[in-house]
Design an enzyme around this catalytic site. Structure first.
Site, PDB file in Angstrom:
ATOM      1  N   GLU A 128       0.844  -1.209   0.000  1.00 29.47           N
ATOM      2  CA  GLU A 128       0.000   0.000   0.000  1.00 29.47           C
ATOM      3  C   GLU A 128       0.874   1.252   0.000  1.00 29.47           C
ATOM      4  OE1 GLU A 128      -2.743   1.494  -0.707  1.00 29.47           O
ATOM      5  OE2 GLU A 128      -4.107   1.000   0.929  1.00 29.47           O
ATOM      6  N   THR A 181      -3.990   8.980  -4.670  1.00 32.11           N
ATOM      7  CA  THR A 181      -4.054   9.137  -3.215  1.00 32.11           C
ATOM      8  C   THR A 181      -2.986  10.112  -2.732  1.00 32.11           C
ATOM      9  OG1 THR A 181      -4.963   6.937  -2.941  1.00 32.11           O
ATOM     10  CG2 THR A 181      -3.898   7.879  -1.019  1.00 32.11           C
TER      11      THR A 181
END
Ligand code: HSE
Length: 306
Positions: A128, A181
């Site tokens: 991630e 993100t």
């Protein structure tokens, strides 16, 4: 077991009031993966279907997560991964987490489950971090554990599993634009006014209580975000119109899914969810932005073997 086919679900992080800590798992939206054990040691990504993602292990979220696990486990075999990507990268419904979770879950199963889900969360966070340049677990935890989760802390890593009220449904609209993100994090302020902090932590507390007591009214009152939404909503076309329409149709709340551009609504019952989906669809149909809409139960199982 020599190979495994699995479903790695999409997830909604933040859930309005719980930036970087709350998340829930979606049903039926997710990636599939096939992982095979090989005699030859090492890790290979042999197939990626759906989106143009790197095959190099160090550049691929599934690869980096799997490598973190393998460096710890040091098994006498290797693995090949096939990724059937259905969640568009940059969608805000946990595309990178689904990749990260799928690879570590699958390899762990093939190794005879040496690691528990918390340890798998830790390995998946390494992948991630490649995607968002920050180690957070609010998508990974619900994808691994299922249902609603709260990441109490990342160092040391502590994940709380929260109950899922029976009649809760989610509606997701995914406008087909990409928000990275890392960019959606970069626009957030370093500090927030105390007044907003008080509102936000009161909402997180009452949201958790609402899940435990299946109190839909309290849940609705808690789905408010005064910290992140004012900044990120500007990146999402027609955000306010979608939110107004969802609430008018009886949604308990509506907010940005993860870092966007997807928008989630939580609804009490499938009928309300379908009405909310129609109203939102109506708004986006009048624009020239392509979109997908999903109505989903909350997936209480998380990643699973097919
Ligand atoms: N909590 C994260 C964020 C989720 O909103 O930036 C996206 O990965």
């Amino acid at each position: 077991m020599e190979h495994i086919k699995l479903f790695s679900p999409a997830t909604v992080a933040n859930v309005s009031c719980g930036f970087d800590v709350l998340g829930f798992c979606l049903d039926s939206i997710g990636d599939e993966m096939v992982i095979k054990k090989t005699k030859e040691k090492g890790l290979k990504i042999t197939k990626i279907v759906g989106f143009d993602l790197p095959f190099e292990i160090e550049k691929n979220v599934a690869g980096v997560s799997a490598l973190a696990l393998l460096e710890d486990a040091k098994p006498d075999c290797g693995f090949e991964i096939e990724i059937y990507k259905r969640i568009k990268p940059g969608s805000g419904i946990g595309s990178s987490s689904a990749s990260a979770v799928g690879s570590v879950f699958g390899i762990n199963e093939l190794l005879g489950r040496p690691y528990n889900k918390l340890e798998l969360t830790y390995f998946a966070m390494k992948g991630e971090a490649l995607a968002s340049q920050c180690e957070h677990a609010d998508n990974i935890a619900p994808a691994l554990f299922g249902g609603f989760t709260l990441v109490k802390s990342v160092a040391p890593l502590k994940v709380l599993q929260l109950p899922t009220p029976k009649n809760l449904f989610a509606v997701i609209i995914h406008p087909q634009i990409e928000i990275k993100t890392s960019e959606a994090r970069a626009i957030l302020p370093d500090a927030i006014p105390l007044k907003n902090a008080i509102t936000q932590w009161s909402n997180v507390g009452s949201f958790v209580h609402a899940l435990h007591t299946s109190d839909y009214d309290l849940l609705s009152q808690s789905l408010q975000d005064v910290v992140v939404e004012p900044y990120r909503s500007q990146l999402i076309p027609h955000y306010q119109n979608v939110k107004e329409a969802a609430l008018k149709q009886g949604a308990l709340g509506c907010g940005i899914s993860g870092s966007g551009p997807s928008i989630f609504s939580l609804c009490h019952g499938e009928k309300v969810a379908q009405n909310v989906a129609s109203a939102i669809k109506n708004i986006y149909s009048q624009t020239n932005i392509a979109f997908e809409i999903y109505v989903s139960r909350i997936n209480t199982k998380g990643v699973n073997i097919l």
